[in-house]
Write a protein that holds these residues in place. Structure first.
Motif, PDB file in Angstrom:
ATOM      1  N   ASP A 124      52.133  13.187  -4.608  1.00 20.11           N
ATOM      2  CA  ASP A 124      53.459  13.773  -4.818  1.00 20.11           C
ATOM      3  C   ASP A 124      54.300  13.789  -3.547  1.00 20.11           C
ATOM      4  N   THR A 125      53.677  13.631  -2.393  1.00 19.06           N
ATOM      5  CA  THR A 125      54.412  13.549  -1.130  1.00 19.06           C
ATOM      6  C   THR A 125      55.201  12.246  -1.052  1.00 19.06           C
ATOM      7  N   TYR A 126      54.636  11.177  -1.592  1.00 18.73           N
ATOM      8  CA  TYR A 126      55.222   9.851  -1.444  1.00 18.73           C
ATOM      9  C   TYR A 126      55.868   9.286  -2.699  1.00 18.73           C
ATOM     10  N   PHE A 127      55.486   9.786  -3.863  1.00 14.36           N
ATOM     11  CA  PHE A 127      55.950   9.207  -5.121  1.00 14.36           C
ATOM     12  C   PHE A 127      56.797  10.212  -5.897  1.00 14.36           C
ATOM     13  N   ALA A 128      57.918   9.739  -6.437  1.00 11.89           N
ATOM     14  CA  ALA A 128      58.825  10.582  -7.211  1.00 11.89           C
ATOM     15  C   ALA A 128      58.201  10.912  -8.573  1.00 11.89           C
ATOM     16  N   PRO A 129      58.590  12.045  -9.159  1.00 10.36           N
ATOM     17  CA  PRO A 129      58.046  12.433 -10.474  1.00 10.36           C
ATOM     18  C   PRO A 129      58.335  11.410 -11.578  1.00 10.36           C
ATOM     19  N   ASP A 130      59.429  10.640 -11.429  1.00 11.32           N
ATOM     20  CA  ASP A 130      59.770   9.630 -12.439  1.00 11.32           C
ATOM     21  C   ASP A 130      59.281   8.229 -12.047  1.00 11.32           C
ATOM     22  N   TYR A 131      58.301   8.175 -11.154  1.00 13.49           N
ATOM     23  CA  TYR A 131      57.731   6.905 -10.677  1.00 13.49           C
ATOM     24  C   TYR A 131      57.223   6.059 -11.839  1.00 13.49           C
ATOM     25  N   VAL A 132      57.510   4.757 -11.780  1.00 13.97           N
ATOM     26  CA  VAL A 132      57.037   3.793 -12.773  1.00 13.97           C
ATOM     27  C   VAL A 132      56.408   2.632 -12.023  1.00 13.97           C
ATOM     28  N   GLN A 133      55.224   2.240 -12.471  1.00 10.77           N
ATOM     29  CA  GLN A 133      54.525   1.105 -11.860  1.00 10.77           C
ATOM     30  C   GLN A 133      54.235   0.069 -12.933  1.00 10.77           C
ATOM     31  N   VAL A 134      54.433  -1.184 -12.578  1.00 11.19           N
ATOM     32  CA  VAL A 134      54.060  -2.297 -13.448  1.00 11.19           C
ATOM     33  C   VAL A 134      53.055  -3.136 -12.670  1.00 11.19           C
ATOM     34  N   THR A 135      51.819  -3.146 -13.144  1.00 14.45           N
ATOM     35  CA  THR A 135      50.759  -3.927 -12.513  1.00 14.45           C
ATOM     36  C   THR A 135      50.234  -4.935 -13.519  1.00 14.45           C
TER      37      THR A 135
END
Length: 131
Positions: A27-38
Protein backbone atom coordinates in the motif's frame (compact mmCIF):
# COMPACT_ATOMS: atom_id res chain seq x y z
CA UNK A 1 7.86 13.15 -10.46
CA UNK A 2 10.96 13.87 -12.48
CA UNK A 3 13.02 11.14 -14.17
CA UNK A 4 15.37 10.70 -11.23
CA UNK A 5 12.46 10.39 -8.78
CA UNK A 6 10.70 7.87 -11.05
CA UNK A 7 13.89 5.81 -11.27
CA UNK A 8 14.40 5.87 -7.51
CA UNK A 9 10.75 4.98 -6.89
CA UNK A 10 10.70 2.00 -9.28
CA UNK A 11 13.99 0.68 -7.89
CA UNK A 12 12.60 0.91 -4.35
CA UNK A 13 9.37 -0.82 -5.43
CA UNK A 14 11.37 -3.70 -6.85
CA UNK A 15 13.59 -3.98 -3.81
CA UNK A 16 10.80 -3.92 -1.23
CA UNK A 17 8.03 -5.73 -3.11
CA UNK A 18 9.63 -8.20 -5.51
CA UNK A 19 13.03 -8.94 -4.00
CA UNK A 20 12.13 -8.69 -0.31
CA UNK A 21 8.48 -9.78 -0.87
CA UNK A 22 7.51 -7.32 1.86
CA UNK A 23 3.72 -7.49 1.56
CA UNK A 24 3.25 -4.87 4.27
CA UNK A 25 4.68 -2.23 1.91
CA UNK A 26 2.31 -2.85 -1.02
CA UNK A 27 0.00 0.00 0.00
CA UNK A 28 3.02 2.31 0.30
CA UNK A 29 3.79 1.98 -3.41
CA UNK A 30 0.54 0.93 -5.10
CA UNK A 31 -2.70 2.92 -5.38
CA UNK A 32 -5.97 1.34 -4.17
CA UNK A 33 -7.27 1.34 -7.78
CA UNK A 34 -4.11 -0.39 -9.09
CA UNK A 35 -4.64 -2.63 -12.13
CA UNK A 36 -2.09 -5.11 -13.44
CA UNK A 37 -2.15 -7.02 -16.71
CA UNK A 38 0.30 -9.92 -16.77
CA UNK A 39 0.39 -12.15 -19.83
CA UNK A 40 -3.05 -10.79 -20.78
CA UNK A 41 -4.60 -11.58 -17.36
CA UNK A 42 -6.02 -8.55 -15.55
CA UNK A 43 -5.87 -8.31 -11.75
CA UNK A 44 -6.76 -5.67 -9.18
CA UNK A 45 -4.84 -4.69 -6.05
CA UNK A 46 -6.29 -7.51 -3.93
CA UNK A 47 -5.50 -10.13 -6.56
CA UNK A 48 -2.00 -8.64 -6.86
CA UNK A 49 -1.51 -9.04 -3.11
CA UNK A 50 -2.73 -12.66 -3.33
CA UNK A 51 -0.22 -13.24 -6.16
CA UNK A 52 2.60 -11.94 -3.95
CA UNK A 53 1.47 -14.19 -1.08
CA UNK A 54 1.55 -17.23 -3.38
CA UNK A 55 5.00 -16.25 -4.62
CA UNK A 56 6.22 -15.91 -1.05
CA UNK A 57 4.90 -19.41 -0.30
CA UNK A 58 6.83 -21.12 -3.14
CA UNK A 59 9.88 -18.91 -3.70
CA UNK A 60 13.06 -18.91 -1.63
CA UNK A 61 14.57 -15.94 -3.47
CA UNK A 62 14.12 -13.68 -6.47
CA UNK A 63 17.14 -11.93 -7.96
CA UNK A 64 17.43 -9.24 -10.61
CA UNK A 65 21.08 -8.66 -11.40
CA UNK A 66 20.36 -5.56 -13.49
CA UNK A 67 17.64 -3.93 -15.52
CA UNK A 68 18.64 -4.55 -19.14
CA UNK A 69 16.52 -1.60 -20.23
CA UNK A 70 14.88 1.23 -18.28
CA UNK A 71 13.08 3.91 -20.24
CA UNK A 72 11.43 6.73 -18.32
CA UNK A 73 8.80 9.07 -19.76
CA UNK A 74 8.47 11.97 -17.35
CA UNK A 75 5.53 13.49 -19.23
CA UNK A 76 3.48 10.28 -19.12
CA UNK A 77 4.83 9.26 -15.68
CA UNK A 78 5.74 5.81 -17.00
CA UNK A 79 8.71 3.50 -16.59
CA UNK A 80 9.44 0.67 -19.03
CA UNK A 81 11.66 -2.16 -17.77
CA UNK A 82 13.19 -5.23 -19.39
CA UNK A 83 14.98 -7.67 -17.12
CA UNK A 84 15.52 -11.29 -16.13
CA UNK A 85 14.46 -12.66 -12.77
CA UNK A 86 16.45 -15.56 -11.33
CA UNK A 87 14.02 -17.61 -9.26
CA UNK A 88 15.09 -20.05 -6.57
CA UNK A 89 12.11 -22.00 -5.34
CA UNK A 90 11.78 -23.55 -1.90
CA UNK A 91 12.21 -27.00 -3.50
CA UNK A 92 15.72 -25.74 -4.53
CA UNK A 93 14.89 -25.66 -8.26
CA UNK A 94 16.17 -22.61 -10.11
CA UNK A 95 14.92 -20.94 -13.26
CA UNK A 96 14.91 -17.67 -15.19
CA UNK A 97 12.02 -15.51 -16.32
CA UNK A 98 12.34 -12.66 -18.81
CA UNK A 99 10.04 -9.71 -18.06
CA UNK A 100 8.91 -6.68 -20.05
CA UNK A 101 6.90 -4.24 -17.92
CA UNK A 102 5.44 -0.74 -18.19
CA UNK A 103 4.52 1.00 -14.93
CA UNK A 104 2.32 4.10 -14.71
CA UNK A 105 2.47 6.39 -11.69
CA UNK A 106 -0.15 8.80 -10.36
CA UNK A 107 0.43 12.32 -9.02
CA UNK A 108 1.06 10.91 -5.53
CA UNK A 109 3.96 8.78 -6.80
CA UNK A 110 2.08 5.50 -6.50
CA UNK A 111 1.82 2.84 -9.19
CA UNK A 112 -1.66 2.81 -10.73
CA UNK A 113 -1.01 0.36 -13.56
CA UNK A 114 1.42 -2.26 -14.74
CA UNK A 115 1.29 -4.08 -18.05
CA UNK A 116 3.81 -6.90 -18.30
CA UNK A 117 4.70 -9.89 -20.39
CA UNK A 118 6.76 -12.77 -19.03
CA UNK A 119 8.64 -15.57 -20.72
CA UNK A 120 9.94 -18.49 -18.71
CA UNK A 121 13.22 -19.97 -19.84
CA UNK A 122 12.87 -22.98 -17.56
CA UNK A 123 9.96 -25.38 -16.98
CA UNK A 124 10.31 -25.26 -13.18
CA UNK A 125 9.25 -21.59 -13.12
CA UNK A 126 6.41 -21.88 -15.61
CA UNK A 127 3.38 -19.87 -14.57
CA UNK A 128 5.06 -17.92 -11.74
CA UNK A 129 4.47 -14.60 -13.48
CA UNK A 130 0.73 -14.93 -12.96
CA UNK A 131 0.52 -17.51 -10.17
Amino acid sequence: MNKQQLQQQIEQVYLDILIELNLEKVDTYFAPDYVQVTDHITTDINEFKAHLEKLKAVVKSLTIETFKDMLIDEEKQTVFLRYDVIVEKKDNSIGNIEVYAVFTFNDDGKVIACNELTKEYDEQVKGLGSI
